[in-house]
Scaffold this active site. Sequence first.
Site, PDB file in Angstrom:
ATOM      1  N   TYR A 182       0.849  -1.199   0.000  1.00  0.00           N
ATOM      2  CA  TYR A 182       0.000   0.000   0.000  1.00  0.00           C
ATOM      3  C   TYR A 182       0.882   1.245   0.000  1.00  0.00           C
ATOM      4  CZ  TYR A 182      -3.830   3.152   1.357  1.00  0.00           C
ATOM      5  OH  TYR A 182      -4.761   4.171   1.389  1.00  0.00           O
TER       6      TYR A 182
HETATM    7  N1  LIG Z   1     -10.377   6.327   4.248  1.00  0.00           N
HETATM    8  C1  LIG Z   1      -9.159   6.659   4.581  1.00  0.00           C
HETATM    9  O1  LIG Z   1      -8.857   6.792   5.781  1.00  0.00           O
HETATM   10  C2  LIG Z   1      -8.132   6.887   3.496  1.00  0.00           C
HETATM   11  C3  LIG Z   1      -6.896   7.405   3.879  1.00  0.00           C
HETATM   12  C4  LIG Z   1      -5.939   7.634   2.917  1.00  0.00           C
HETATM   13  C5  LIG Z   1      -6.212   7.341   1.591  1.00  0.00           C
HETATM   14  N2  LIG Z   1      -7.410   6.827   1.243  1.00  0.00           N
HETATM   15  C6  LIG Z   1      -7.618   6.547  -0.177  1.00  0.00           C
HETATM   16  O2  LIG Z   1      -8.881   7.038  -0.548  1.00  0.00           O
HETATM   17  C7  LIG Z   1      -9.452   6.153  -1.520  1.00  0.00           C
HETATM   18  C8  LIG Z   1     -10.710   5.539  -0.901  1.00  0.00           C
HETATM   19  O3  LIG Z   1     -11.681   5.554  -1.836  1.00  0.00           O
HETATM   20  P1  LIG Z   1     -13.177   5.154  -1.493  1.00  0.00           P
HETATM   21  O4  LIG Z   1     -13.568   5.759  -0.167  1.00  0.00           O
HETATM   22  O5  LIG Z   1     -13.979   5.476  -2.683  1.00  0.00           O
HETATM   23  O6  LIG Z   1     -12.946   3.575  -1.223  1.00  0.00           O
HETATM   24  P2  LIG Z   1     -14.008   2.425  -1.196  1.00  0.00           P
HETATM   25  O7  LIG Z   1     -13.319   1.226  -0.631  1.00  0.00           O
HETATM   26  O8  LIG Z   1     -15.279   2.907  -0.564  1.00  0.00           O
HETATM   27  O9  LIG Z   1     -14.299   2.195  -2.732  1.00  0.00           O
HETATM   28  C9  LIG Z   1     -13.322   1.714  -3.604  1.00  0.00           C
HETATM   29  C10 LIG Z   1     -14.015   1.313  -4.878  1.00  0.00           C
HETATM   30  O10 LIG Z   1     -13.003   0.881  -5.784  1.00  0.00           O
HETATM   31  C11 LIG Z   1     -13.575  -0.177  -6.517  1.00  0.00           C
HETATM   32  N3  LIG Z   1     -12.507  -1.006  -7.067  1.00  0.00           N
HETATM   33  C12 LIG Z   1     -11.728  -1.877  -6.403  1.00  0.00           C
HETATM   34  N4  LIG Z   1     -10.910  -2.492  -7.270  1.00  0.00           N
HETATM   35  C13 LIG Z   1     -11.178  -1.997  -8.493  1.00  0.00           C
HETATM   36  C14 LIG Z   1     -10.673  -2.267  -9.794  1.00  0.00           C
HETATM   37  N5  LIG Z   1      -9.729  -3.201  -9.999  1.00  0.00           N
HETATM   38  N6  LIG Z   1     -11.176  -1.569 -10.834  1.00  0.00           N
HETATM   39  C15 LIG Z   1     -12.162  -0.645 -10.629  1.00  0.00           C
HETATM   40  N7  LIG Z   1     -12.686  -0.362  -9.425  1.00  0.00           N
HETATM   41  C16 LIG Z   1     -12.194  -1.043  -8.366  1.00  0.00           C
HETATM   42  C17 LIG Z   1     -14.434  -0.953  -5.538  1.00  0.00           C
HETATM   43  O11 LIG Z   1     -15.419  -1.738  -6.201  1.00  0.00           O
HETATM   44  C18 LIG Z   1     -15.014   0.168  -4.700  1.00  0.00           C
HETATM   45  O12 LIG Z   1     -16.292   0.555  -5.156  1.00  0.00           O
HETATM   46  C19 LIG Z   1      -8.416   5.097  -1.815  1.00  0.00           C
HETATM   47  O13 LIG Z   1      -7.580   5.490  -2.877  1.00  0.00           O
HETATM   48  C20 LIG Z   1      -7.647   5.078  -0.511  1.00  0.00           C
HETATM   49  O14 LIG Z   1      -6.355   4.533  -0.665  1.00  0.00           O
HETATM   50  C21 LIG Z   1      -8.383   6.589   2.160  1.00  0.00           C
END
Ligand SMILES: NC(=O)c1ccc[n+]([C@@H]2O[C@H](COP(=O)([O-])OP(=O)(O)OC[C@H]3O[C@@H](n4cnc5c(N)ncnc54)[C@H](O)[C@@H]3O)[C@@H](O)[C@H]2O)c1
Length: 283
Positions: A182
Amino acid sequence: MTKETIQTGVNYRPDWSLAVIVSAGGIGMAAARRLGQRHRLLLVDRDEARAEEGARGLRDEGYDAISHACDITDEAAVARLAERVAQCGPFGVLAHVAALSPSMGTAERLLSVNLTGAFLIEQALLPLVQQGTTAIFIASLAAHIGDCPEAVMVEADRALEPDLLGRIERAAGAAITASEAYRFSKRALLRLCRRRAAEWGKRGGRIVSLSPGLIASPMGALEFENSPEKHRLLPMTPVPREGTMLEIADAIEFLASDQASFVSGVDLLVDGGLSAALEHAGR
Ligand SMILES: NC(=O)c1ccc[n+]([C@@H]2O[C@H](COP(=O)([O-])OP(=O)(O)OC[C@H]3O[C@@H](n4cnc5c(N)ncnc54)[C@H](O)[C@@H]3O)[C@@H](O)[C@H]2O)c1
C-alpha cells in the site's frame, strides 16, 4: 435539437465537460457529488451494479450522471473506458480514487489495483487531455510516512512492466506485506504525477496527487478495525479528529478548479497536520 426532440425528465447538461470518477465507493461518491455541480459525471467501478446504483442515485438528485463498468487492472477494459470518455467528452476532470487498503488484499493484488491500475488509467486517458483537463490521483498519508527505499521505488515506477511484485521484492530484499505494498503504491502515485506533469502540460492539462490522512469512510473504518497503528496515530493528529469525506471532496474540487490553474506535478496532503506532527514528535 428541435423542440420536438427535447426530452423531459432528464438532467442533461451537454454544455458541461465530463468528470470521470473512478470509484463508486465512499470518497468516490463524495467527489462525484462535488464535481457533478459543474460537470457531467461518468462514474466508473469494477462493480457494475455499484456503479449503476451510484449513478442512478446521482440522477435522482439532479446530476447528469452515467455509469461504466471497468476493472482498472485489465488493459483492454481500460482502453474501452478511454473510448467511452472520448465519446462522452470533452474530458474535463479525472478523479482517480479506487484502491484497496491493506486489509482488502494480498501485496500482489494491492500493487495490481493501486499501482498498475492507476498507471493504466493515466496512460489511456493522456491522449484525450485538452486545455484545462485536470487529473487528481488519490494517494495517502502512508506515502509520506514510513520507509520507501529508492531501489524499490525505481521498480514501482515501472509498474506496467512484467513481474512487478518479484522486482519490488528483490529490490526490498524480502517478501513485502500488504501494508508495504500500500505504502509503495501510494508513494509511486506521487512520483507518477510529478513525472507526468510535463506530458500533461504539453496538452494544456494538469496532473496532481492528493494524500488524505485518517478519513471517516467505510475504508477508514475497516482499517481502524484491523490496524492498531491507526489508534496510535489518531490522537497525534493536530486537528484532533478524523477528516471527513466532504473535506477530501473540498480539496478535489479546489484542485479541479480554476483556483488551482497553476498547480501541477505536486501532492496536496490533507491530513490534519499528522505527518508534520509525526516528523517533529519528541522534539
Ligand atoms: N479512508 C481513509 O482513511 C483513506 C486514507 C488515505 C487514503 N485513502 C484513499 O482514498 C481512496 C478511498 O476511496 P473510497 O472511499 O472510494 O474507497 P471504497 O473502498 O469505498 O471504494 C473503492 C471502490 O473501488 C472499486 N474497485 C476496487 N478495485 C477496483 C478495480 N480493480 N477496478 C475498478 N474499481 C475497483 C471498488 O469496487 C469500490 O467501489 C483510496 O484510494 C484510498 O487509498 C483513504
